[in-house]
Design an enzyme around this catalytic site. Structure first.
Site, PDB file in Angstrom:
ATOM      1  N   ASP A 147    -128.743 -36.998-118.019  1.00 39.73           N
ATOM      2  CA  ASP A 147    -127.743 -36.546-117.051  1.00 39.73           C
ATOM      3  C   ASP A 147    -127.667 -37.647-115.964  1.00 39.73           C
ATOM      4  OD1 ASP A 147    -126.237 -34.770-115.284  1.00 39.73           O
ATOM      5  OD2 ASP A 147    -128.127 -34.585-114.179  1.00 39.73           O
ATOM      6  N   ASP A 192    -125.995 -37.285-112.124  1.00 38.90           N
ATOM      7  CA  ASP A 192    -126.206 -36.862-110.727  1.00 38.90           C
ATOM      8  C   ASP A 192    -127.467 -36.011-110.601  1.00 38.90           C
ATOM      9  OD1 ASP A 192    -123.890 -38.000-109.355  1.00 38.90           O
ATOM     10  OD2 ASP A 192    -122.734 -36.711-110.686  1.00 38.90           O
TER      11      ASP A 192
HETATM   12  C1  XBP Z   1    -122.993 -33.159-111.389  1.00 38.41           C
HETATM   13  C2  XBP Z   1    -121.683 -32.695-110.952  1.00 38.41           C
HETATM   14  C3  XBP Z   1    -120.693 -33.636-110.468  1.00 38.41           C
HETATM   15  C4  XBP Z   1    -120.907 -34.207-109.083  1.00 38.41           C
HETATM   16  C5  XBP Z   1    -119.591 -34.606-108.489  1.00 38.41           C
HETATM   17  O1  XBP Z   1    -122.839 -34.035-112.495  1.00 38.41           O
HETATM   18  O2  XBP Z   1    -121.389 -31.539-111.071  1.00 38.41           O
HETATM   19  O3  XBP Z   1    -119.532 -32.883-110.419  1.00 38.41           O
HETATM   20  O4  XBP Z   1    -121.494 -33.250-108.229  1.00 38.41           O
HETATM   21  O5  XBP Z   1    -118.891 -35.448-109.319  1.00 38.41           O
HETATM   22  P1  XBP Z   1    -124.062 -34.303-113.523  1.00 38.41           P
HETATM   23  P2  XBP Z   1    -117.285 -35.393-109.389  1.00 38.41           P
HETATM   24  O6  XBP Z   1    -123.663 -33.638-114.818  1.00 38.41           O
HETATM   25  O7  XBP Z   1    -124.145 -35.808-113.667  1.00 38.41           O
HETATM   26  O8  XBP Z   1    -125.301 -33.728-112.918  1.00 38.41           O
HETATM   27  O9  XBP Z   1    -116.747 -35.094-108.027  1.00 38.41           O
HETATM   28  O10 XBP Z   1    -116.915 -36.756-109.899  1.00 38.41           O
HETATM   29  O11 XBP Z   1    -116.930 -34.304-110.384  1.00 38.41           O
HETATM   30 MG    MG Z   2    -127.306 -33.318-112.634  1.00 34.80          MG
END
Ligand code: XBP
Ligand code: MG
Length: 224
Positions: free
Chosen positions: A9, A11
């Site tokens: 993953d 973020d």
């Molecule tokens: C986590 C998310 C992302 C970010 C924001 O992504 O939900 O939406 O918070 O990104 P991950 P955007 O699957 O990598 O943990 O505003 O580009 O959607």
């Molecule tokens: Mg994440």
């Protein structure tokens, strides 16, 4: 068990990015003269919705803001500006990979284990994050990348992981997913993947009882 691929993953897992996302949202709201401000407590709840656009729509549905109602086009436009601001802050921040990430990636590369990304964020954000951490292109580090542009349904749907598995041409039982959130865990498990959780600042109170392993940090994980 010999793994053939590790799927990350982005973020919260590669880097603690959510404070940068939150700041980019708030700066954009200010620029749009919206009376919206996402503090940490509000954002903790909002993170149960994955994807920035979906998060904005959910927030709007929860508050009474008739004078400030944004239609879908406005939301997309606002989110584009947020992405621009987030990319600016990525470029101006000394981004640190979470402990153990760089080492795990390097060991996987040595052992010819494939590396992949499965994320709810955009390709643009992933490119900028990899460029600002590994100092190279995303293709130079990861064999397969699936982002928000590739799916109709974001996490907790298994879609993004299924796409990664199809592109890798490796069965789920030979891969591990590394995640930081409940939506990510549900997504990976529904795709049949063994999942390691490294809780992040916003997810440390979540219930990860269905995870195969919960670690404080990837520094504690032995690929062997
Ligand atoms: C986590 C998310 C992302 C970010 C924001 O992504 O939900 O939406 O918070 O990104 P991950 P955007 O699957 O990598 O943990 O505003 O580009 O959607
Ligand atoms: Mg994440």
């Amino acid at each position: 068990m010999k793994f053939k691929a590790v799927i990350f993953d982005v973020d919260g897992t590669l880097v603690e990015t959510e404070e940068l996302h939150r700041a980019a949202f708030n700066l954009t709201f200010k620029n749009w003269n919206l009376n919206w401000k996402w503090n940490k407590s509000i954002y903790t709840e909002l993170l149960t919705v994955s994807g920035g656009i979906e998060r904005l729509k959910y927030y709007q549905s929860q508050i009474f803001c008739k004078n400030e109602y944004l239609n879908d086009r406005d939301i997309r436009c606002l989110h584009e500006e947020k992405t621009y601001r987030y990319n600016q802050s990525l470029a101006n921040t000394n981004l640190m990979l979470r402990p153990g990430v760089a080492n795990l990636v390097a060991r996987a590369q040595e052992k010819k284990i494939k590396l992949a990304i499965a994320t709810a964020t955009s390709r643009k954000n992933v490119d900028a994050l990899v460029r600002n951490t590994w100092g190279t292109s995303v293709q130079a580090v990861f064999d397969v990348v699936a982002t928000s542009e590739d799916v109709s349904n974001k996490k907790p749907s298994p879609e993004v992981y299924k796409i990664v598995l199809a592109r890798l041409s490796i069965e789920a039982r030979h891969c591990i997913a590394i995640e930081d959130s409940l939506n990510g865990l549900r997504s990976a498990k529904s795709a049949g993947l063994k999942t390691i959780i490294i809780p992040s600042v916003y997810t440390s109170n979540d219930n990860f009882s269905s995870a195969d392993l919960v670690l404080h940090s990837l520094g504690d994980f032995e690929l062997e």
